[in-house]
Design an enzyme around this catalytic site. Sequence first.
Site, PDB file in Angstrom:
ATOM      1  N   ILE A  42      -4.279  -1.491   4.107  1.00 60.38           N
ATOM      2  CA  ILE A  42      -4.198  -2.001   3.530  1.00 60.38           C
ATOM      3  C   ILE A  42      -4.765  -3.696   4.123  1.00 60.38           C
ATOM      4  O   ILE A  42      -6.187  -4.497   3.569  1.00 60.38           O
ATOM      5  CB  ILE A  42      -4.797  -2.131   2.208  1.00 60.38           C
ATOM      6  CG1 ILE A  42      -3.868  -2.675   1.394  1.00 60.38           C
ATOM      7  CG2 ILE A  42      -4.645  -0.608   1.496  1.00 60.38           C
ATOM      8  CD1 ILE A  42      -3.686  -3.383   0.258  1.00 60.38           C
TER       9      ILE A  42
ATOM     10  N   GLN B 140      -3.116  -5.521   5.168  1.00 62.79           N
ATOM     11  CA  GLN B 140      -1.578  -6.556   5.120  1.00 62.79           C
ATOM     12  C   GLN B 140      -0.233  -6.599   6.197  1.00 62.79           C
ATOM     13  O   GLN B 140      -0.018  -6.669   6.925  1.00 62.79           O
ATOM     14  CB  GLN B 140      -0.356  -6.187   3.680  1.00 62.79           C
ATOM     15  CG  GLN B 140       0.476  -5.162   3.727  1.00 62.79           C
ATOM     16  CD  GLN B 140      -0.753  -3.257   3.888  1.00 62.79           C
ATOM     17  OE1 GLN B 140      -1.330  -3.547   4.358  1.00 62.79           O
ATOM     18  NE2 GLN B 140       0.256  -2.242   3.115  1.00 62.79           N
ATOM     19  N   GLY B 141      -0.591  -5.354   6.834  1.00 59.63           N
ATOM     20  CA  GLY B 141       0.270  -5.254   8.020  1.00 59.63           C
ATOM     21  C   GLY B 141       1.965  -4.858   8.204  1.00 59.63           C
ATOM     22  O   GLY B 141       2.668  -4.566   8.981  1.00 59.63           O
ATOM     23  N   SER B 142       1.078  -3.420   7.189  1.00 58.24           N
ATOM     24  CA  SER B 142       2.132  -2.073   6.688  1.00 58.24           C
ATOM     25  C   SER B 142       2.167  -1.227   8.526  1.00 58.24           C
ATOM     26  O   SER B 142       3.415  -1.308   8.564  1.00 58.24           O
ATOM     27  CB  SER B 142       1.660  -0.938   5.788  1.00 58.24           C
ATOM     28  OG  SER B 142       0.822  -0.622   6.001  1.00 58.24           O
TER      29      SER B 142
ATOM     30  N   ALA C 268      14.990  -7.526   4.069  1.00 62.09           N
ATOM     31  CA  ALA C 268      13.739  -7.760   3.720  1.00 62.09           C
ATOM     32  C   ALA C 268      13.384  -7.464   2.382  1.00 62.09           C
ATOM     33  O   ALA C 268      14.368  -6.415   1.725  1.00 62.09           O
ATOM     34  CB  ALA C 268      13.022  -7.250   3.875  1.00 62.09           C
TER      35      ALA C 268
ATOM     36  N   GLY D 130       9.489  -7.116  -0.884  1.00 64.04           N
ATOM     37  CA  GLY D 130       8.465  -7.701  -1.100  1.00 64.04           C
ATOM     38  C   GLY D 130       8.263  -8.962  -0.761  1.00 64.04           C
ATOM     39  O   GLY D 130       8.489  -9.908  -2.013  1.00 64.04           O
TER      40      GLY D 130
ATOM     41  N   GLU E 285       2.472 -10.105  -3.126  1.00 63.05           N
ATOM     42  CA  GLU E 285       1.863 -10.501  -4.442  1.00 63.05           C
ATOM     43  C   GLU E 285       2.186 -12.125  -4.302  1.00 63.05           C
ATOM     44  O   GLU E 285       1.554 -12.545  -4.931  1.00 63.05           O
ATOM     45  CB  GLU E 285       1.765  -9.660  -5.764  1.00 63.05           C
ATOM     46  CG  GLU E 285       1.692  -8.362  -5.630  1.00 63.05           C
ATOM     47  CD  GLU E 285       1.881  -6.940  -6.864  1.00 63.05           C
ATOM     48  OE1 GLU E 285       1.479  -7.860  -7.925  1.00 63.05           O
ATOM     49  OE2 GLU E 285       3.035  -7.101  -6.647  1.00 63.05           O
TER      50      GLU E 285
END
Lengths: 794, 156, 252
Positions: A503, A505-507, A741, A743, A746
């Site tokens: 969306i 965010q770069g996934s 890593a 998350g 947010e």
Amino acid sequence: MGKAETESLIGKRIPKMDAPDKASGKTRYIDDVNVPGQLIGRILRSSRVHARIKSIDTAAARALPGVHAVLTAADVPDQRAIGVSKDNLPFKGDVVRSLRDEIAAVAAETEEVAAAALKLIRVEYEDLPLLTDPLEALKPGATLIHPEREPVALKHPEALRPWYDPDNCQTGNIAMSFDYTQGDVARGEAESDAVVEDSFRLHYVTHCCMGVSGVIADFQSNGNLLLYSNTQVPFLHRREFAEVLGIDPGRIRIIQPPIGGGFGSKLDIYPFEPIAVFLARAARRPVKLIFTREEEFIASPTRQPVLIRLRSGVKKDGTLTFRSVTTLHDNGAYTSWGATTPFVMMQTFSSLYRVPHCDYHTVAVYTNNPYAGSFRGYGNLQATFAVEQHMDRLAEAIGMAPLALRLANAQNPGEVTPQGMHFKTCGLKECLSTVAERSGFEAKFRANRDNQRMPGTLKRGIGMASMLHVGGGAKIYPSDGCGTILKLDDFAHVTLITGASEIGQGSETVLSQLVCEELGLPMSSITVVNNDTDITPWDVGVHASRTTFIAGNSAIGAAKKAREKIFAAAAKKFDLPAEAFALRGGLLVRADTGETLIDLAKFLRSMHFSEKAELVMTSFYYEPPSHHQDKEFKGDVSAAYAWATQACEIELDTTSGMVKLLKVTGAHDVGRVLNRLGIEGQIEGGIVMGQGYALTEDLMVKDGRIRNPGFRDYKLVTAPEIPEMDISFIETMDGEGPQGAKGVGEAPAICMAAAVANAIANATGVRITELPFTPENVYRALAAARAQAGQRAA
Amino acid sequence: MPLDQEIEFTLNGGPRRVAVNPEMSALTMLRETLGLTGTKYGCGEGECGACTVLLDGRPVNACLLFAVDCDGRELVTIEGLASDPVAGRVQQAFVEYGAVQCGFCTPGFVMQAKTLVERHLGADRNAIARGIEGNLCRCTGYRKIIDAIASVASAK
Amino acid sequence: MPQSKAGRVAFEPLLLGLRRIPELHGVARDGDSLRIGALVTMTELMESALVRAHCPILVEAADQFASDQVRNVATIGGNVCNASPAGDTLVPLLALDAEVELVAKPNGLLTGRRVPIGEFFKGPGKTLRARHEIVAALRVPIGVPGRFMRFFKLGSRPALDISAISIGVCARRDAGVLSEVRVAFGAVAPVPLRGRATEAALEGRQLTEAVIETAAAAARDEVHPIDDFRASAWYRREMVHNMLKKVLADAT
């Protein structure tokens, strides 16, 4: 044959794979997609806030040339309620409960005809009493917004005292309620040397995705439904749609065109989506329905507005003793995810710092206001705003420095909190000390405080806040899984088919990086396929900062399987054990010496042609087993937790109340940096979104009406307003995380408002507990404080 | 609404005749009549810059421009920058500096950035920030956009 | 266009393009005044050597007007005809004693008239302009060189903001004494407002701290703002007081 490239991709600055198309205008967002034969759908929304619908006359609209369908509730007898509590019928037939309410919809040849048709629909209303204050909605005799619903039974009505008098209140408008207790708050209070109590009021803001909402509903000849949708949760959405439409979910395919921003706004199904499907069904033509910006402001979800009453205690030595919280959520007219934000808020109350005794009681109350959905941070901005202001207040009460009080109560790695959250990695103390050192916090804090009473109208302030948020997925659903399909072509090109949703965010990029890292391939040798439920494996969506962690582990799982297959074949060919090989720079090499054995492309070709190698790997990642939350909310909610501290430096003009954000110093425990460029982008964007929440954004709702539904008066932060940003990454290498890593999506927005509040107090000595800190609100608070001080002096 | 006004203008370097209605915005004409979807609808009231195009060489919001007012003028959209060397460097910098996230605002920023670079602002970050104050971005926090523009502006 | 989109201005079947009328463009010196064509954009104002030399206060206002993209199309005539109490160029034009040049062609004969800008505005969106008239230009008297001029706009952003209040000041300054003082305020009344009492408090006086305070207090008393969602009347009054002090402090 060249020398094997051994440099790792992890931690590098990798440009987003979809960026070139986006920068050249080639990317087609939903508004850029046109389906042959499509009609344009538009929705007629209520012009009243709370009213009974006496009649709807659509005859003139139906008669307009170019109109193919006009629908109202009466035309869709099979419609079913949607939303978190199933209290929201797509078409409202009898009563409208908020200004955004959908009454009718048209599908027409063009935008102009659709707009003209809407104007021809006549609706007669009979106004009902307005309920726009949740406190009023709790009073006996208040109109019931949803009389059809069973009242929620309160378990601890006494605990809601500040707002809810059990002897003189009603529960009929209560939409949801949560109760949480750990330890014994009364005991904690008895052990306290200082106790502070405040009320905090948090306002409405909204997502403001640059791409407005939209959907295209296209029934195929076989009756299957193809939906082009901006959803963040395609698989869950498919089920919901099936329920709403009463069809088999297998007959629904959701394609997500590139999304112009999500931030949580697309986690729930909203009425416009089933309405577009109803229109397509009625008109037997594809229907495209795109919001106007004004509609986006009026009819998309908001962040949850909330009143927080917080009481906290501390011992003289700086040990926190208890925290007692009640919150009142304005639920609006219907229930979306906003009502469930207490689930996240309670984690901050119970576990951001070590608190032995904590209770939390909350209700969400129906009103005729807009309703809140999920929004980046999910209640945590609100909870952190209260808790972190109290950390400063408690420090002041016992004469301790704010940093020292935080360090004294900060969580450590390995701790299991009374709520049951298990912090396998925790960099909070490093975050705190890094920010303190890099911002020069303690010296500035003292100097600013000393300067409060000096002459001069420009005051400097510095304030800090920390946060805890899920960083390893979130156990919201019974499963937190994500699947991957990986295929290897005979020329060493990889296709990653993932359940994860990009969306912005770069996934795509970070997942590709993880796969390429495992396979020793350059980023140029991978393609990502996502965003189509007929192709991609199952996933629970992009939310809760989960994608890198969950989808990342899933992608690594598939890549590891590919590697095993390659090494097994290599073992046969080179007569060495499987452990003897490594993949680097597109080559199969000996792990020990680095000696090149064969070009990977060539080897894969041989595997395809002679080994029947089946070079398609599938894998699923489900959250690691842990103590799941029980009915009392005790247990673990995530496989890992993210931590951060931010310090905000401001300059406040006491003659205007204008607060200028000068600098943000942040330290984030992100587990490990995977894509430095991507993670910086997430953090910088989150900081500025948090800045907007604190200082400029204010969705003004009065009598149920939004007074500023446009960017002219809903003030997003613009480029000249951004602060200097100094961001440090604390790498705690989470054992469960992909390459260590956690998350981070947010986290960066969460601390900002609290840190700015503390900075204002540091600059002026005045503590403001209501957002936003717009010039007038700040000026008013300063004037009130001066007046109070004058009264005291007199 | 009848398409009763014939206009003639230069679009992305070539002559163009289009029938439009008098109320139509240049944005609607570009997106719907001409199928050039790189110019985005973000707000329709000149507050977000997602529809920035060049009119006689100056950046303007296509949503606030009447289509009929394009008559006799020169219009350039993001699609028209495919072989523009300055725009090419701006686009490359946006990619490399991480100035793109959801990307919805990006074409508008690129249009604006190209003209800022051509105005020889140099790498003055404050001037660049003022130059893009009419472009809203919800994802990036602007810093990487300013970095990208500054890198091209200072390389000149 | 934004007004029509919001449905506040109904479209009439006729849309008249004025772009090709040369007399509406350009800035020129005409005797002892500047004639600024109604179609001069904010960008052109900022780029005009004449405007920069003689009315820098208009350049200040244009610089804070919306955004670069809007400044490239927004015209001074449009801003004047829109007659918003918060219109950015109106306050400086008031402080400059500008005149509005109106023209009409009722019977094939071109007629014109000039109206002092202080009389032109009748209410939000309402002006003296008759239906058949267009605003052709703004005329600004060229005063003595070296006057003090300042435009101040209170908003949370450098531009792209509707001002909560705005202030324009023009005055001659001889040995610290102000004369020919013009003070104007935006967003504090249904129309942009000349601050006569404020001017009187300043005229012929040395700018001491006491004089500044007296003038600021007079300003606070003579504005009559409303409460709306952009700001309360109370805050607007306070800001007129506080910000005028700031502006005048720059004049000392």
